[in-house]
Design a protein around this motif. Structure first.
Motif, short mmCIF file in Angstrom:
data_model
loop_
_atom_site.label_atom_id
_atom_site.label_comp_id
_atom_site.label_asym_id
_atom_site.label_seq_id
_atom_site.Cartn_x
_atom_site.Cartn_y
_atom_site.Cartn_z
N ASP A 1 4.67 4.52 -5.29
CA ASP A 1 5.90 5.10 -5.82
C ASP A 1 5.65 6.54 -6.28
OD1 ASP A 1 7.69 5.72 -8.32
OD2 ASP A 1 8.75 4.16 -7.20
N PHE B 1 -4.88 6.32 3.89
CA PHE B 1 -3.66 6.71 4.60
C PHE B 1 -3.84 8.05 5.32
CE2 PHE B 1 0.42 9.06 4.53
CZ PHE B 1 1.13 8.26 5.41
N THR C 1 8.13 7.15 -1.64
CA THR C 1 6.69 6.89 -1.79
C THR C 1 5.91 8.13 -1.34
OG1 THR C 1 6.28 6.00 0.44
CG2 THR C 1 7.05 4.43 -1.26
N GLN D 1 3.56 8.18 0.75
CA GLN D 1 3.41 8.11 2.21
C GLN D 1 4.65 8.66 2.91
OE1 GLN D 1 2.54 5.80 -0.01
NE2 GLN D 1 0.59 4.88 0.56
N ASP D 2 5.84 8.40 2.35
CA ASP D 2 7.09 8.92 2.93
C ASP D 2 7.06 10.44 3.01
OD1 ASP D 2 8.14 6.35 3.07
OD2 ASP D 2 9.24 6.51 1.19
N ASN E 1 0.80 -1.23 0.00
CA ASN E 1 0.00 0.00 0.00
C ASN E 1 0.84 1.28 0.00
OD1 ASN E 1 -2.47 -1.12 -0.34
ND2 ASN E 1 -3.14 -0.90 1.76
N LYS E 2 2.10 1.19 -0.37
CA LYS E 2 2.94 2.39 -0.52
C LYS E 2 3.09 2.67 -2.01
CE LYS E 2 5.52 2.03 3.77
NZ LYS E 2 5.47 3.33 4.38
#
Length: 196
Positions: A22, A186, A72, A74-75, A19-20
């Motif tokens: 790119d 997220f 990603t 999320q990152d 679920n991350k």
């Protein structure tokens, strides 16, 4: 016979691991999605395109400055969470809302072959973006929805081979819907959209 989707980055090609999502591949696919609005053939959609392009730039700027903390999507959000500047986090949130609207509009268009795009796009707008827009922005977007081309004209612009167009469109759309859902889940999980 080539179609609109040939030679473009599809959301089906964006790597999603655990679920991350790119970042750089997502941005490329999004930039190609923004070109879809050119086929709608109205300057009324310039506001949609410029909004999405501006949000892509916020995310890309973060990626270029901080490549190691932006692998990603999320990152990026987690990296900005610690600081005061949440420009990319806000950009991603608004971009995701625009992508959700696009996905909803195309889903309603595909699922309701008897409805014209002015109807499916207006319905999608009312289900997605309208709640985030103030009384000054809503009329601009509603005008854009009324400027949608006839369904048959739009699908012709996507390509002559309609069976190929539909197969590509459905795959692209399913991947886009999945990515948008992951992003929203997220944001919700950490309340990352608060105050944005």
């Amino acid at each position: 016979m080539s179609t609109f989707f040939d030679g473009k980055k599809s959301f089906t090609e964006v790597p999603v691991n655990s679920n991350k999502i790119d970042t750089s591949e997502f941005l490329l696919a999004t930039e190609d999605l923004i070109k879809l609005f050119d086929l709608l053939g109205s300057t009324a959609f310039n506001v949609v395109q410029s909004d999405m392009t501006g949000n892509v730039k916020k995310i890309r700027d973060f990626l270029l400055k901080n490549p190691s903390s932006a692998t990603t999507l999320q990152d990026i959000v987690l990296a900005e969470k610690a600081g005061k500047d949440k420009t990319a986090t806000q950009g991603l949130l608004w971009l995701s809302r625009g992508l959700q609207f696009t996905a909803q509009a195309m889903r309603e268009t595909v699922d309701n072959p008897s409805k014209e795009m002015t109807e499916t796009f207006t319905s999608a707008y009312n289900k997605t973006l309208v709640k985030y827009h103030n009384m000054f922005v809503r009329p601009v977007f509603k005008l854009a929805m009324k400027a949608c081309p006839y369904r048959s004209d739009f699908f012709k612009k996507l390509g002559e081979d309609q069976a190929k167009v539909m197969a590509q469109l459905l795959a692209w759309l399913a991947a886009l819907e999945n990515i948008v859902q992951i992003i929203f889940d997220f944001y919700k999980s950490g309340n990352y959209g608060k105050g944005l």
